[in-house]
Design a protein around this motif. Structure first.
Motif, PDB file in Angstrom:
ATOM      1  N   ILE A   1       0.838  -1.203   0.000  1.00 44.92           N
ATOM      2  CA  ILE A   1       0.000   0.000   0.000  1.00 44.92           C
ATOM      3  C   ILE A   1       0.871   1.250   0.000  1.00 44.92           C
ATOM      4  CG2 ILE A   1      -1.569   1.372   1.420  1.00 44.92           C
ATOM      5  CD1 ILE A   1      -2.973  -1.203   2.219  1.00 44.92           C
ATOM      6  N   VAL A   2       1.927   1.244   0.824  1.00 45.00           N
ATOM      7  CA  VAL A   2       2.812   2.412   0.908  1.00 45.00           C
ATOM      8  C   VAL A   2       3.531   2.648  -0.421  1.00 45.00           C
ATOM      9  CG1 VAL A   2       4.893   3.320   1.995  1.00 45.00           C
ATOM     10  CG2 VAL A   2       3.120   2.240   3.401  1.00 45.00           C
ATOM     11  N   VAL A   3       4.095   1.577  -1.001  1.00 45.91           N
ATOM     12  CA  VAL A   3       4.857   1.723  -2.246  1.00 45.91           C
ATOM     13  C   VAL A   3       3.953   2.162  -3.398  1.00 45.91           C
ATOM     14  CG1 VAL A   3       6.192   0.490  -3.999  1.00 45.91           C
ATOM     15  CG2 VAL A   3       6.643   0.086  -1.569  1.00 45.91           C
ATOM     16  N   ASN A   4       2.831   1.465  -3.564  1.00 53.48           N
ATOM     17  CA  ASN A   4       1.945   1.787  -4.682  1.00 53.48           C
ATOM     18  C   ASN A   4       1.194   3.103  -4.454  1.00 53.48           C
ATOM     19  OD1 ASN A   4       1.784  -0.654  -6.747  1.00 53.48           O
ATOM     20  ND2 ASN A   4       2.022  -1.503  -4.702  1.00 53.48           N
ATOM     21  N   GLY A   5       0.824   3.369  -3.198  1.00 58.55           N
ATOM     22  CA  GLY A   5       0.214   4.655  -2.898  1.00 58.55           C
ATOM     23  C   GLY A   5       1.180   5.797  -3.154  1.00 58.55           C
ATOM     24  N   GLY A   6       2.458   5.572  -2.849  1.00 60.88           N
ATOM     25  CA  GLY A   6       3.465   6.584  -3.140  1.00 60.88           C
ATOM     26  C   GLY A   6       3.611   6.831  -4.627  1.00 60.88           C
TER      27      GLY A   6
ATOM     28  N   VAL B   1      -3.282   3.847 -17.005  1.00 61.65           N
ATOM     29  CA  VAL B   1      -3.644   2.449 -16.725  1.00 61.65           C
ATOM     30  C   VAL B   1      -2.864   1.922 -15.533  1.00 61.65           C
ATOM     31  CG1 VAL B   1      -3.568   0.089 -17.614  1.00 61.65           C
ATOM     32  CG2 VAL B   1      -4.353   1.944 -19.084  1.00 61.65           C
ATOM     33  N   SER B   2      -1.553   2.171 -15.505  1.00 65.42           N
ATOM     34  CA  SER B   2      -0.745   1.662 -14.396  1.00 65.42           C
ATOM     35  C   SER B   2      -1.149   2.300 -13.072  1.00 65.42           C
ATOM     36  CB  SER B   2       0.748   1.899 -14.668  1.00 65.42           C
ATOM     37  OG  SER B   2       1.025   3.282 -14.807  1.00 65.42           O
ATOM     38  N   THR B   3      -1.497   3.580 -13.093  1.00 63.20           N
ATOM     39  CA  THR B   3      -1.943   4.253 -11.870  1.00 63.20           C
ATOM     40  C   THR B   3      -3.276   3.682 -11.400  1.00 63.20           C
ATOM     41  OG1 THR B   3      -0.795   6.289 -12.491  1.00 63.20           O
ATOM     42  CG2 THR B   3      -2.532   6.481 -10.830  1.00 63.20           C
ATOM     43  N   ALA B   4      -4.172   3.407 -12.343  1.00 60.90           N
ATOM     44  CA  ALA B   4      -5.454   2.797 -11.974  1.00 60.90           C
ATOM     45  C   ALA B   4      -5.244   1.424 -11.344  1.00 60.90           C
ATOM     46  CB  ALA B   4      -6.349   2.676 -13.213  1.00 60.90           C
ATOM     47  N   LEU B   5      -4.305   0.652 -11.884  1.00 61.88           N
ATOM     48  CA  LEU B   5      -4.004  -0.663 -11.320  1.00 61.88           C
ATOM     49  C   LEU B   5      -3.443  -0.537  -9.898  1.00 61.88           C
ATOM     50  CD1 LEU B   5      -2.368  -2.264 -14.485  1.00 61.88           C
ATOM     51  CD2 LEU B   5      -4.525  -2.969 -13.429  1.00 61.88           C
ATOM     52  N   GLU B   6      -2.614   0.460  -9.693  1.00 59.19           N
ATOM     53  CA  GLU B   6      -2.064   0.686  -8.345  1.00 59.19           C
ATOM     54  C   GLU B   6      -3.153   1.072  -7.355  1.00 59.19           C
ATOM     55  OE1 GLU B   6       2.285   2.090 -10.088  1.00 59.19           O
ATOM     56  OE2 GLU B   6       0.746   3.567  -9.575  1.00 59.19           O
TER      57      GLU B   6
END
Length: 213
Positions: A120-125, A156-161
């Motif tokens: 969550i921290v990595v992808n939220g960042g 797309v990658s941001t939506a996946l995150e």
């Protein structure tokens, strides 16, 4: 000599045409139905009790893992372009892609709250950096403070995150509203449909990189 303006994430160009999108959607839909059938057949062979339930922290974990792999693949595809524009960005994308591809293996083998929180921290960042770069511009890079254009692959990658973050909330916070359990069949269908949508999003992103074939 001043550097020309850069729009790093528009590498993939516009969205594929309507015909290409329909073709991709049909292929993914067929594969999703097939995956559902296989998974349900395997569940039937295991003869799980009708009273058995699969917690949200488990079946949403499958979706989070698929989201992570899909985002990682998209980031691998743009590492070279970012490295050529600004090496530190290329390194950052490579590290992020490596994490997103490796994390599902560790998490599915041994799910844990710390592992979910780390993702969550990595992808939220990563999402926060994307928003920053598309609103006021990053304070580092080849052109400091430039607001980057919004492209297909980065969207797309941001939506996946974001999907990954939402799916992992039950594993971190729990609570009745986050822990909806489903019967095995329903959990498998829900997970397969979600993963099918993720696969479609990833294919659209990759397709936009290479253009129509």
């Amino acid at each position: 000599m001043p550097l020309p303006p850069l729009h790093l994430h528009t590498v993939g160009g516009p969205l594929p045409g309507a015909r290409d999108l329909v073709t991709l959607a049909v292929v993914v839909a067929v594969m999703t139905v097939a995956a559902c059938q296989v998974a349900l057949a395997l569940l039937e062979r295991r003869r799980l009790s009708p009273a058995t339930v699969i917690p949200a922290t488990v079946w949403l974990g499958w979706v989070a893992a698929a989201s992570s792999v899909a985002a990682g693949v998209l980031h691998v595809a743009v590492v070279q372009d970012h490295a050529e524009a600004y090496l530190p960005f290329g390194i950052a994308f490579a590290l992020l892609a490596a994490f997103q591809l490796a994390w599902p293996v560790a998490f599915l083998r041994r799910p844990s709250r710390p592992a979910a929180l780390l993702a969550i921290v990595v992808n939220g960042g990563a999402v926060a950096v994307w928003v920053w770069s598309r609103t006021i511009g990053l304070p580092i890079g080849p052109v400091v403070g430039e607001v980057e254009a919004i492209g297909v692959v980065d969207s797309v990658s941001t939506a996946l995150e974001l999907v990954l973050v939402l799916c992992l909330l039950p594993a971190v916070w729990g609570g009745d509203r986050w822990t909806r359990s489903l019967r095995p069949g329903r959990a498998v269908v829900a997970a397969c449909v979600a993963i099918g949508v993720i696969a479609f999003a990833m294919l659209v992103g990759l397709f936009s990189l290479s253009g129509p074939v």
